[in-house]
Design a protein around this motif. Sequence first.
Motif, PDB file in Angstrom:
ATOM      1  N   GLY A  16     -21.881  52.538 122.941  1.00 47.13           N
ATOM      2  CA  GLY A  16     -22.063  53.502 121.862  1.00 47.13           C
ATOM      3  C   GLY A  16     -22.795  52.926 120.666  1.00 47.13           C
ATOM      4  N   SER A  17     -22.917  53.767 119.644  1.00 45.96           N
ATOM      5  CA  SER A  17     -23.643  53.399 118.431  1.00 45.96           C
ATOM      6  C   SER A  17     -22.786  53.643 117.199  1.00 45.96           C
ATOM      7  N   LEU A  18     -23.111  52.898 116.162  1.00 48.75           N
ATOM      8  CA  LEU A  18     -22.419  53.036 114.886  1.00 48.75           C
ATOM      9  C   LEU A  18     -23.372  52.550 113.804  1.00 48.75           C
ATOM     10  N   ARG A  19     -23.308  53.202 112.646  1.00 49.98           N
ATOM     11  CA  ARG A  19     -24.082  52.731 111.504  1.00 49.98           C
ATOM     12  C   ARG A  19     -23.131  52.418 110.368  1.00 49.98           C
ATOM     13  N   ILE A  20     -23.207  51.203 109.878  1.00 47.38           N
ATOM     14  CA  ILE A  20     -22.400  50.811 108.729  1.00 47.38           C
ATOM     15  C   ILE A  20     -23.306  50.645 107.518  1.00 47.38           C
ATOM     16  N   SER A  21     -22.719  50.893 106.338  1.00 46.70           N
ATOM     17  CA  SER A  21     -23.480  50.907 105.095  1.00 46.70           C
ATOM     18  C   SER A  21     -22.912  49.900 104.110  1.00 46.70           C
ATOM     19  N   CYS A  22     -23.785  49.396 103.277  1.00 43.28           N
ATOM     20  CA  CYS A  22     -23.413  48.498 102.192  1.00 43.28           C
ATOM     21  C   CYS A  22     -24.018  49.086 100.922  1.00 43.28           C
ATOM     22  N   THR A  23     -23.170  49.602 100.056  1.00 44.07           N
ATOM     23  CA  THR A  23     -23.625  50.247  98.827  1.00 44.07           C
ATOM     24  C   THR A  23     -23.240  49.394  97.635  1.00 44.07           C
ATOM     25  N   ALA A  24     -24.153  49.331  96.668  1.00 40.03           N
ATOM     26  CA  ALA A  24     -23.947  48.444  95.520  1.00 40.03           C
ATOM     27  C   ALA A  24     -23.696  49.218  94.238  1.00 40.03           C
ATOM     28  N   ALA A  25     -22.928  48.590  93.358  1.00 44.79           N
ATOM     29  CA  ALA A  25     -22.751  49.066  91.989  1.00 44.79           C
ATOM     30  C   ALA A  25     -22.967  47.878  91.064  1.00 44.79           C
ATOM     31  N   GLY A  26     -23.589  48.137  89.923  1.00 47.31           N
ATOM     32  CA  GLY A  26     -23.752  47.077  88.940  1.00 47.31           C
ATOM     33  C   GLY A  26     -25.061  46.339  89.006  1.00 47.31           C
ATOM     34  N   ALA A  27     -25.868  46.599  90.010  1.00 51.43           N
ATOM     35  CA  ALA A  27     -27.165  45.931  90.125  1.00 51.43           C
ATOM     36  C   ALA A  27     -28.012  46.675  91.142  1.00 51.43           C
ATOM     37  N   THR A  28     -29.311  46.360  91.143  1.00 51.46           N
ATOM     38  CA  THR A  28     -30.243  46.994  92.076  1.00 51.46           C
ATOM     39  C   THR A  28     -30.382  46.113  93.306  1.00 51.46           C
ATOM     40  N   LEU A  29     -29.982  46.645  94.463  1.00 49.66           N
ATOM     41  CA  LEU A  29     -29.976  45.856  95.694  1.00 49.66           C
ATOM     42  C   LEU A  29     -31.362  45.417  96.133  1.00 49.66           C
ATOM     43  N   GLU A  30     -32.360  46.132  95.723  1.00 45.91           N
ATOM     44  CA  GLU A  30     -33.732  45.787  96.111  1.00 45.91           C
ATOM     45  C   GLU A  30     -34.076  44.354  95.680  1.00 45.91           C
ATOM     46  N   HIS A  31     -33.439  43.864  94.641  1.00 51.12           N
ATOM     47  CA  HIS A  31     -33.735  42.541  94.105  1.00 51.12           C
ATOM     48  C   HIS A  31     -32.915  41.428  94.747  1.00 51.12           C
ATOM     49  N   TYR A  32     -32.160  41.802  95.780  1.00 52.88           N
ATOM     50  CA  TYR A  32     -31.277  40.849  96.434  1.00 52.88           C
ATOM     51  C   TYR A  32     -31.588  40.757  97.922  1.00 52.88           C
ATOM     52  N   ALA A  33     -31.455  39.563  98.459  1.00 56.92           N
ATOM     53  CA  ALA A  33     -31.369  39.437  99.909  1.00 56.92           C
ATOM     54  C   ALA A  33     -29.981  39.912 100.323  1.00 56.92           C
ATOM     55  N   ILE A  34     -29.924  40.636 101.430  1.00 56.34           N
ATOM     56  CA  ILE A  34     -28.660  41.161 101.933  1.00 56.34           C
ATOM     57  C   ILE A  34     -28.417  40.626 103.339  1.00 56.34           C
ATOM     58  N   GLY A  35     -27.232  40.143 103.554  1.00 54.08           N
ATOM     59  CA  GLY A  35     -26.846  39.674 104.873  1.00 54.08           C
ATOM     60  C   GLY A  35     -25.657  40.456 105.397  1.00 54.08           C
TER      61      GLY A  35
END
Length: 126
Positions: A16-35
């Motif tokens: 099967g399939s699943l999509r998980i999300s990582c949402t940020a508060a307090g900063a702009t995620l575009e400026h961060y590497a995400i792992g």
Amino acid sequence: QLQLVESGGGLVQPGGSLRISCTAAGATLEHYAIGWFRQAPGKEREGVSCIVSGGTSTNYADSVKGRFTISRDNAKNTVYLQMNGLKPEDTGVYYCAADPRVFRWACLRKYEYDYWGQGAQVTVST
């Protein structure tokens, strides 16, 4: 202060399939590497996938290549992990992590990240 929240975990059957999300508060995620990392019971936390800051360059663990896809939605300040062809060995708690200074060649290393979410359980089972 950057805060990360994972969502979208759950129980899914093998294949099967699943999509998980990582949402940020307090900063702009575009400026961060995400792992994305995962930890199974009794095992070390391991890197699954990552995406560098300000761009689309990505990296994947060999165990998930061709099955998982990481992506960003800057308008929603969110990073996703689309997981297809799930296997029982993909079971674990999935964490997202962020840091502004991680390069692609190091972005699967957990010690590179300063900010972590609380984790989301993913269980692959019949």
